[in-house]
Design a protein around this motif. Structure first.
Motif, short mmCIF file in Angstrom:
data_model
loop_
_atom_site.label_atom_id
_atom_site.label_comp_id
_atom_site.label_asym_id
_atom_site.label_seq_id
_atom_site.Cartn_x
_atom_site.Cartn_y
_atom_site.Cartn_z
N MET A 125 0.84 -1.20 0.00
CA MET A 125 0.00 0.00 0.00
C MET A 125 0.87 1.25 0.00
SD MET A 125 -3.03 -0.77 2.71
CE MET A 125 -4.16 -2.13 2.48
N ALA A 126 0.47 2.26 -0.72
CA ALA A 126 1.21 3.51 -0.76
C ALA A 126 0.73 4.44 0.35
CB ALA A 126 1.01 4.19 -2.12
N ASP A 127 1.68 5.15 0.97
CA ASP A 127 1.33 6.09 2.02
C ASP A 127 0.60 7.27 1.38
OD1 ASP A 127 3.27 7.88 4.56
OD2 ASP A 127 1.13 7.49 4.35
N VAL A 128 -0.61 7.56 1.86
CA VAL A 128 -1.41 8.64 1.27
C VAL A 128 -1.29 9.91 2.10
CG1 VAL A 128 -3.74 9.36 0.63
CG2 VAL A 128 -3.03 7.01 0.26
N VAL A 129 -1.45 9.78 3.42
CA VAL A 129 -1.39 10.96 4.27
C VAL A 129 -0.62 10.62 5.54
CG1 VAL A 129 -2.70 12.62 5.63
CG2 VAL A 129 -3.63 11.82 3.46
N SER A 130 0.48 11.32 5.80
CA SER A 130 1.19 11.17 7.07
C SER A 130 1.54 12.52 7.69
CB SER A 130 2.48 10.36 6.87
OG SER A 130 3.33 11.01 5.94
N LYS A 159 0.06 16.74 8.30
CA LYS A 159 -1.01 17.73 8.18
C LYS A 159 -0.63 18.77 7.14
CE LYS A 159 -2.33 17.45 13.07
NZ LYS A 159 -2.47 18.22 14.33
N ALA A 160 -1.57 19.64 6.82
CA ALA A 160 -1.31 20.68 5.83
C ALA A 160 -0.19 21.61 6.28
CB ALA A 160 -2.59 21.48 5.58
N ASP A 161 -0.03 21.79 7.62
CA ASP A 161 1.01 22.68 8.12
C ASP A 161 2.37 21.99 8.24
OD1 ASP A 161 0.62 21.03 10.26
OD2 ASP A 161 -0.06 22.58 11.65
N GLY A 162 2.45 20.72 7.82
CA GLY A 162 3.71 19.99 7.86
C GLY A 162 3.94 19.20 9.12
N ALA A 163 3.07 19.37 10.13
CA ALA A 163 3.21 18.62 11.37
C ALA A 163 2.76 17.18 11.15
CB ALA A 163 2.37 19.28 12.47
N PRO A 164 3.28 16.23 11.94
CA PRO A 164 2.85 14.84 11.78
C PRO A 164 1.36 14.68 12.04
CG PRO A 164 4.84 14.98 13.12
CD PRO A 164 4.33 16.38 12.96
N SER A 165 0.68 13.91 11.24
CA SER A 165 -0.72 13.64 11.44
C SER A 165 -0.90 12.57 12.52
CB SER A 165 -1.36 13.15 10.14
OG SER A 165 -2.67 12.68 10.37
N PRO A 166 -1.98 12.62 13.30
CA PRO A 166 -2.23 11.55 14.26
C PRO A 166 -2.41 10.20 13.60
CG PRO A 166 -3.61 13.47 14.73
CD PRO A 166 -2.98 13.69 13.39
N LEU A 167 -2.71 10.21 12.30
CA LEU A 167 -2.94 8.98 11.56
C LEU A 167 -2.08 8.91 10.31
CD1 LEU A 167 -6.83 8.57 11.48
CD2 LEU A 167 -5.23 7.23 12.84
N ILE A 168 -1.61 7.71 9.99
CA ILE A 168 -1.05 7.44 8.68
C ILE A 168 -2.13 6.74 7.88
CG2 ILE A 168 0.69 6.17 7.36
CD1 ILE A 168 2.53 6.40 9.81
N VAL A 169 -2.46 7.26 6.73
CA VAL A 169 -3.57 6.74 5.92
C VAL A 169 -3.02 6.11 4.65
CG1 VAL A 169 -5.74 7.33 4.76
CG2 VAL A 169 -5.06 8.58 6.83
N GLU A 170 -3.34 4.84 4.45
CA GLU A 170 -2.90 4.10 3.26
C GLU A 170 -4.13 3.46 2.62
OE1 GLU A 170 1.06 1.89 4.24
OE2 GLU A 170 -0.20 1.90 6.04
N ALA A 171 -4.14 3.40 1.30
CA ALA A 171 -5.29 2.79 0.63
C ALA A 171 -4.83 2.08 -0.65
CB ALA A 171 -6.32 3.86 0.28
N ALA A 172 -5.36 0.88 -0.85
CA ALA A 172 -5.10 0.12 -2.07
C ALA A 172 -6.04 -1.06 -2.13
CB ALA A 172 -3.65 -0.37 -2.11
N ASP A 173 -6.52 -1.35 -3.33
CA ASP A 173 -7.33 -2.54 -3.58
C ASP A 173 -8.55 -2.65 -2.67
OD1 ASP A 173 -5.42 -3.33 -5.52
OD2 ASP A 173 -4.19 -4.25 -3.96
N GLY A 174 -9.17 -1.50 -2.40
CA GLY A 174 -10.38 -1.50 -1.61
C GLY A 174 -10.16 -1.56 -0.11
#
Length: 273
Positions: A1-6, A8-23
């Motif tokens: 799976m590719a990392d989608v969001v790690s 925030k918009a301000d460059g700070a680490p997000s509380p979640l790493i979001v990955e998505a692939a194949d449903g």
């Protein structure tokens, strides 16, 4: 799976790493070492699950975590800081527990199956999070507890999910003693489905997710909703309700296709209708 969001918009680490692939959508708690359910973590997790519930591309959701602790429950430092408020923190405590309830109900009401992937400790509201997920798979080193009684704060909100997942007396044992149980006991209690070696955890969870993602999304939605609605009904009412659900399900295009594919000895082609 590719990392989608790690980030925030301000460059700070997000509380979640979001990955998505194949449903399959993988949401990884990204605030080690505790991965606590702070306000920011709960708001972010709730928003992602709501978004995934409405996203036709998502079939299954996995909840995982970075580090040695799956989730240590509520952020006690964040909560304690509000004892200096004029109301001694009452408003903030109410906000925290209400948001936590909203998060757990969002998982339950999400039309997509949610699988917890546990490596390490799941404690208090972290144990609640595991108990709330539809399936839970852990390593043989994972541990679980509801230790609030040890610090003068009974795990009353975790109790709601734990008492519905574990057998009643085992749930009371966890709540009254605050003791940590190992993966084997967690499976015996009913908190987790499977225990696997650490090196195979993600592989096994991904396999489960892929199997579930191959089913009709409409059927999964119907089935998950019906499961949680009927489970607390009286027996006669549950049968009457589930009969109505199956009738409506039989009229769905996916059921028609699935049965035709079974009889024709071919793979079904789901449309979600």
């Amino acid at each position: 799976m590719a990392d989608v969001v790690s980030l925030k918009a301000d460059g700070a680490p997000s509380p979640l790493i979001v990955e998505a692939a194949d449903g399959i959508l993988r949401l990884t708690l990204n605030s080690p070492p505790a991965n606590a359910l702070s306000i920011a973590m709960m708001e972010t997790l709730k928003a992602e699950i709501l978004r995934a519930g409405a996203d036709k591309a998502v079939r299954v959701i996995i909840l995982a975590a970075r580090g040695k602790v799956f989730c240590a429950g509520h952020d006690l430092k964040e909560m304690t800081a509000h004892r200096a408020d004029a109301d001694r923190g009452k408003a903030f405590f109410e906000k925290t527990f209400a948001l936590c309830a909203e998060l757990m109900l969002t998982i339950t009401h999400c039309p997509k199956p949610v699988i917890a992937e546990i490596e390490g400790l799941a404690t208090a509201a972290g144990c609640q999070l595991v108990a709330t997920c539809d399936l839970a798979i852990c390593t043989d080193a994972a541990t679980f507890c509801t230790p609030g009684v040890n610090i003068g704060l009974f795990c009353s909100t975790p109790m709601v999910a734990v008492s519905r997942a574990a057998h009643r007396k085992q749930a009371m044992e966890m709540l009254l003693t605050g003791e940590t149980i190992d993966a084997s006991n967690a499976k015996d209690f009913g908190l987790v489905n499977r225990i696997v070696p650490k090196e195979y955890l993600r592989q096994v969870v991904d396999k489960y997710a892929a199997v579930i993602a191959s089913k009709s999304p409409l059927t999964l939605k119907i089935g998950k909703e019906a499961f949680y609605r009927q489970i607390d009904m009286p027996l006669e009412e549950a049968y009457a309700y589930s009969g109505r659900v199956m009738t409506e399900n039989m009229l769905a295009r996916d059921a028609e296709e699935g049965i035709a594919a079974f009889l024709g000895k071919r793979h079904p082609e789901w449309t979600g209708e």
